[in-house]
Each structure stands twice: as structure tokens, then as C-alpha cells.
Design a protein around this motif. Structure first.
Motif, short mmCIF file in Angstrom:
data_model
loop_
_atom_site.label_atom_id
_atom_site.label_comp_id
_atom_site.label_asym_id
_atom_site.label_seq_id
_atom_site.Cartn_x
_atom_site.Cartn_y
_atom_site.Cartn_z
N PRO A 120 0.89 -1.05 -0.01
CA PRO A 120 -0.16 0.16 -0.07
C PRO A 120 0.74 1.07 -0.10
CG PRO A 120 -0.87 -1.64 1.46
CD PRO A 120 0.30 -2.27 1.15
N GLU A 121 2.14 1.23 0.50
CA GLU A 121 2.81 2.48 0.63
C GLU A 121 3.23 2.83 -1.00
OE1 GLU A 121 6.18 2.02 3.09
OE2 GLU A 121 5.29 0.90 4.78
N TYR A 122 3.09 1.93 -1.84
CA TYR A 122 3.29 2.27 -3.25
C TYR A 122 2.15 2.68 -4.15
CZ TYR A 122 8.14 0.34 -1.90
OH TYR A 122 9.21 0.05 -1.44
N TRP A 123 1.02 2.58 -3.41
CA TRP A 123 -0.36 2.85 -4.01
C TRP A 123 -0.22 4.05 -5.12
CZ3 TRP A 123 -2.48 -1.61 -3.91
CH2 TRP A 123 -3.88 -1.84 -4.32
N ALA A 137 -7.97 7.79 -3.84
CA ALA A 137 -7.88 8.32 -2.48
C ALA A 137 -9.27 8.70 -2.24
CB ALA A 137 -7.08 9.79 -2.65
N ASP A 138 -10.34 8.84 -2.88
CA ASP A 138 -11.73 9.24 -2.68
C ASP A 138 -12.30 7.92 -1.99
OD1 ASP A 138 -11.60 11.91 -3.42
OD2 ASP A 138 -12.17 11.44 -5.53
N GLU A 139 -11.98 6.81 -2.56
CA GLU A 139 -12.27 5.62 -2.05
C GLU A 139 -11.93 5.20 -0.61
OE1 GLU A 139 -14.32 2.88 -3.38
OE2 GLU A 139 -15.11 4.54 -4.93
N LEU A 140 -10.72 5.47 -0.33
CA LEU A 140 -10.06 5.27 1.03
C LEU A 140 -10.00 6.27 2.14
CD1 LEU A 140 -6.71 3.59 -0.78
CD2 LEU A 140 -8.70 2.30 0.48
N ILE A 141 -10.33 7.37 1.80
CA ILE A 141 -10.23 8.54 2.83
C ILE A 141 -11.37 8.38 3.93
CG2 ILE A 141 -11.74 10.28 1.61
CD1 ILE A 141 -9.20 12.28 2.25
N HIS A 142 -12.49 7.86 3.42
CA HIS A 142 -13.52 7.84 4.19
C HIS A 142 -13.22 6.84 5.32
CE1 HIS A 142 -17.68 8.41 6.18
NE2 HIS A 142 -17.77 7.14 5.99
N PRO A 143 -12.98 5.75 4.97
CA PRO A 143 -12.55 4.78 6.17
C PRO A 143 -11.55 4.97 7.03
CG PRO A 143 -12.71 3.51 3.96
CD PRO A 143 -12.95 5.13 3.53
N VAL A 144 -10.56 5.76 6.46
CA VAL A 144 -9.30 6.24 7.30
C VAL A 144 -9.94 7.31 8.35
CG1 VAL A 144 -7.14 7.60 7.52
CG2 VAL A 144 -7.65 6.10 5.68
N GLY A 157 -7.88 2.24 16.03
CA GLY A 157 -8.49 1.35 14.97
C GLY A 157 -7.38 1.10 13.82
N TYR A 158 -7.40 0.33 13.29
CA TYR A 158 -6.73 -0.20 11.95
C TYR A 158 -7.34 -0.27 10.83
CZ TYR A 158 -3.01 -2.32 9.28
OH TYR A 158 -2.13 -2.62 8.31
N PHE A 159 -6.74 0.42 9.94
CA PHE A 159 -7.36 0.26 8.48
C PHE A 159 -6.09 -0.29 7.54
CE2 PHE A 159 -8.66 2.52 4.30
CZ PHE A 159 -9.25 1.49 3.83
N LYS A 160 -6.29 -1.25 6.59
CA LYS A 160 -5.08 -1.65 5.96
C LYS A 160 -4.55 -0.58 4.67
CE LYS A 160 -5.22 -6.56 6.34
NZ LYS A 160 -5.13 -7.80 5.66
N GLY A 161 -5.89 0.38 4.44
CA GLY A 161 -5.81 1.17 3.41
C GLY A 161 -5.04 2.59 3.86
N THR A 162 -4.81 2.76 5.07
CA THR A 162 -4.20 4.18 5.34
C THR A 162 -3.14 4.57 4.68
OG1 THR A 162 -5.22 3.75 7.63
CG2 THR A 162 -3.53 5.48 7.35
N SER A 163 -1.90 3.70 4.35
CA SER A 163 -0.89 3.96 3.67
C SER A 163 -1.05 4.32 2.19
CB SER A 163 0.17 3.14 4.04
OG SER A 163 0.66 3.00 5.32
N ALA A 164 -2.03 3.45 1.74
CA ALA A 164 -2.44 3.74 0.34
C ALA A 164 -3.07 4.98 0.07
CB ALA A 164 -3.51 2.34 0.21
N CYS A 165 -3.95 5.29 1.17
CA CYS A 165 -4.80 6.30 0.88
C CYS A 165 -3.72 7.82 1.10
CB CYS A 165 -5.65 6.59 1.95
SG CYS A 165 -6.54 8.24 1.88
N TRP A 190 5.31 7.86 12.81
CA TRP A 190 6.07 8.20 11.55
C TRP A 190 5.79 7.32 10.42
CZ3 TRP A 190 8.72 11.99 9.63
CH2 TRP A 190 9.33 11.77 8.91
N HIS A 191 5.24 6.13 10.59
CA HIS A 191 4.94 5.38 9.52
C HIS A 191 3.88 6.09 8.55
CE1 HIS A 191 4.26 1.58 7.12
NE2 HIS A 191 2.99 1.73 7.21
N TYR A 192 2.97 6.78 9.34
CA TYR A 192 1.86 7.47 8.57
C TYR A 192 2.59 9.13 8.52
CZ TYR A 192 -0.96 3.63 9.62
OH TYR A 192 -1.50 2.22 9.71
N ARG A 193 3.21 9.49 9.44
CA ARG A 193 3.58 11.05 9.20
C ARG A 193 4.64 11.35 8.57
NH1 ARG A 193 2.24 14.75 13.50
NH2 ARG A 193 4.41 15.63 13.24
N GLN A 194 5.41 10.17 7.98
CA GLN A 194 6.06 10.41 6.72
C GLN A 194 5.70 11.14 5.46
OE1 GLN A 194 7.84 6.99 4.61
NE2 GLN A 194 5.88 5.55 5.81
#
Length: 275
Positions: A120-123, A137-144, A157-165, A190-194
Motif C-alpha cells: 500500500p505504501e506504493y499505491w 484516494a476518494d475511495e480510501l479516505i472515508h474509512p481512514v 483502530g486499524y485500516f489496511k488502506g491508510t498508507s495507500a490513501c 512516523w509510518h504515517y507522518r512520513q
């Protein structure tokens, strides 16, 4: 009618194909990557199709492998890093690429171990175009947003699509949304804040990006990764001496003193050994 290509690796990666030993699985992963890379030299689209096929099959095939040493995980991560550009650069129409992304997303959702959690980091890169990245991004942003909503912050909570978003938002040039979304996060990770760091860099706000990275430090955060990001900003800004004084050791820490010294010396060739 064109004959469907038969990949040598495909039947080897059936579900639970491997036992507990990691070495046979590592060898097969390396062989699969080599086969796809060889195909890419002649037919980039065929190679991309093979890469999508492999990434969809690899995790179920490795379910029973002992991953405690980290070796098989490293092999799969290398495979992802190698195959993503092959998929991203393949000259295909949007319908084909969308189909690939749907298949890859299904693999991510079913990745229980997980082995392809880096994907997902390369999405955004996989989307290839800003328009397709924006739609994802539009598909994934609401679950995040739901995952990070106020009523979920206590337990998280955890959503597998956070990094993809985040990746898709950056590739779509929607940098302000990356930062506003990260403001909802219940913790500084940092995994997300990067992605916020990358967004600020893309917006030309290097000083803010440096502060943002520094504010991401914490007990369980990757000191070396944060320091490396800060060091890169200063080096790119022509502030080599400040980069050396503040981040050289943290950003280039290796497993031995000699390896650390060599890494620093390579990056700062103007510095004397006594410095």
C-alpha cells in the motif's frame, strides 16, 4: 488468438505451497522475481501482468513458512520494491491498470500474515496517473477518517488502506488533505507522518517539514528514519555542516562502528576523519 503466457513460478505459489523452512521459499521468490524481470526486457506489459499475478499469490503460498528470522519477509519486501516499478511503468490503458489495482487490493485485504503489507505504501506509484490516484484516494479516505474518528481514539483502530490513501493523495497532488487527515490521527506515528513530511516537501515548505519530522520523535519511533529524512532536507538545502552536526550519526547508524564511519564518510567526503 494470443496464447496465454505460462509463468514458471505460478504453479509453485499455490496456497500453502511451502512448509516451515524459509530457504526453499526464499529461493522460489527470488526465481519468480528474476523470471518477471527477464520478461520485462522483452514485453513490459506481460511482465507487469506477471508481477500482479505473483503479488496476488505470494502471501497465501507462504502461510506456513517460519518467518521468525525475518529472512522471508525481507525477500518479499525486495520483491515488492523490484516489481512495483514494473507495474507502474507498464504502458497500458486505464481499464487494464484499474483491473490490476483491484486485484492487488484484494490481495492486500486477504494478506493475513502479512507478507505484502508494504505494497500500500506504493499505491500512488501503482496508480501511475494523478486522476486514478485521486479516485483511489476518494475511495480510501472515508474509512481512514472513521478509523481515526473521536469515538475510536481511546482504543485506536486499524485500516489496511491508510498508507495507500496517503500515497494516493500525495500522487494526486492533494497535499493539504494529507496534512488535515493526519491531524485526525490519535497518535504520532512516523509510518504515517512520513506522508505529511513528504507533502510539506512537495509544497516547498522545507523548514516546516523539518519541524514536522522532529515533532514525530517518540519512544517507539524509528530514530534513524526520522534523522535520515531531516538530514536529506538539510543536504538538499546546501546546509551540509548543519546536517553533519545534527544528524550524521543518527541517520547513518550501521551494525558496526566501521560501517557507520564509512557511511558518514561517503556522505560527507569533505569532512576529515578527526571530525
Amino acid at each position: 488468438m494470443k496464447t496465454k503466457h505460462k509463468w514458471t513460478f505460478a504453479p509453485r505459489f499455490r496456497r500453502q505451497a511451502f512448509g516451515w523452512r524459509s530457504q526453499p521459499a526464499i529461493q522460489r521468490v527470488e526465481e519468480a522475481v528474476a523470471e518477471i524481470k527477464a520478461a520485462a526486457r522483452q514485453d513490459p506489459v506481460l511482465a507487469a501482468e506477471g508481477a500482479v499475478l505473483f503479488l496476488g499469490k505470494v502471501s497465501p503460498a507462504l502461510e506456513q513458512v517460519d518467518s521468525s528470522s525475518g529472512a522471508i519477509g525481507s525477500a518479499v519486501n525486495y520483491a515488492i520494491e523490484t516489481l512495483v516499478p514494473i507495474i507502474a511503468k507498464a504502458p497500458v490503458d486505464e481499464a487494464t491498470r484499474s483491473g490490476w489495482l483491484d486485484r492487488l487490493w484484494k490481495a492486500v485485504e486477504e494478506d493475513d500474515i502479512p507478507y505484502i503489507e508494504m505494497l500500500p505504501e506504493y499505491w500512488g506509484e501503482l496508480c501511475h496517473t494523478p486522476d486514478l490516484a485521486s479516485r483511489w484516494a476518494d475511495e480510501l479516505i472515508h474509512p481512514v477518517r472513521i478509523t481515526w474518528s473521536e469515538d475510536r481514539k481511546a482504543g485506536g483502530g486499524y485500516f489496511k488502506g491508510t498508507s495507500a490513501c496517503m500515497s494516493a493523495l500525495c500522487s494526486a497532488g492533494r497535499y493539504s488533505e494529507v496534512l488535515s487527515l493526519l491531524d485526525l490521527a490519535p497518535y504520532k506515528f512516523w509510518h504515517y507522518r512520513q506522508w505529511g513530511f513528504k507533502a510539506l516537501i512537495a509544497m516547498g515548505k522545507r523548514a516546516e517539514a523539518l519541524r514536522y519530522a522532529e515533532e514525530s520523535r517518540g519512544i517507539n519511533e524509528p530514530v534513524a528514519a526520522i534523522a535520515a529524512a531531516c538530514e536529506e532536507i538539510l543536504l538538499d538545502s546546501g546546509l551540509g555542516e548543519e546536517a553533519y552536526q545534527r544528524y550524521a550519526i543518527e541517520a547513518n547508524q550501521k551494525t558496526t562502528y566501521l560501517a557507520t564511519f564509512r557511511a558518514i564518510a561517503k556522505k560527507y567526503p569533505h569532512k576529515a576523519a578527526s571530525d
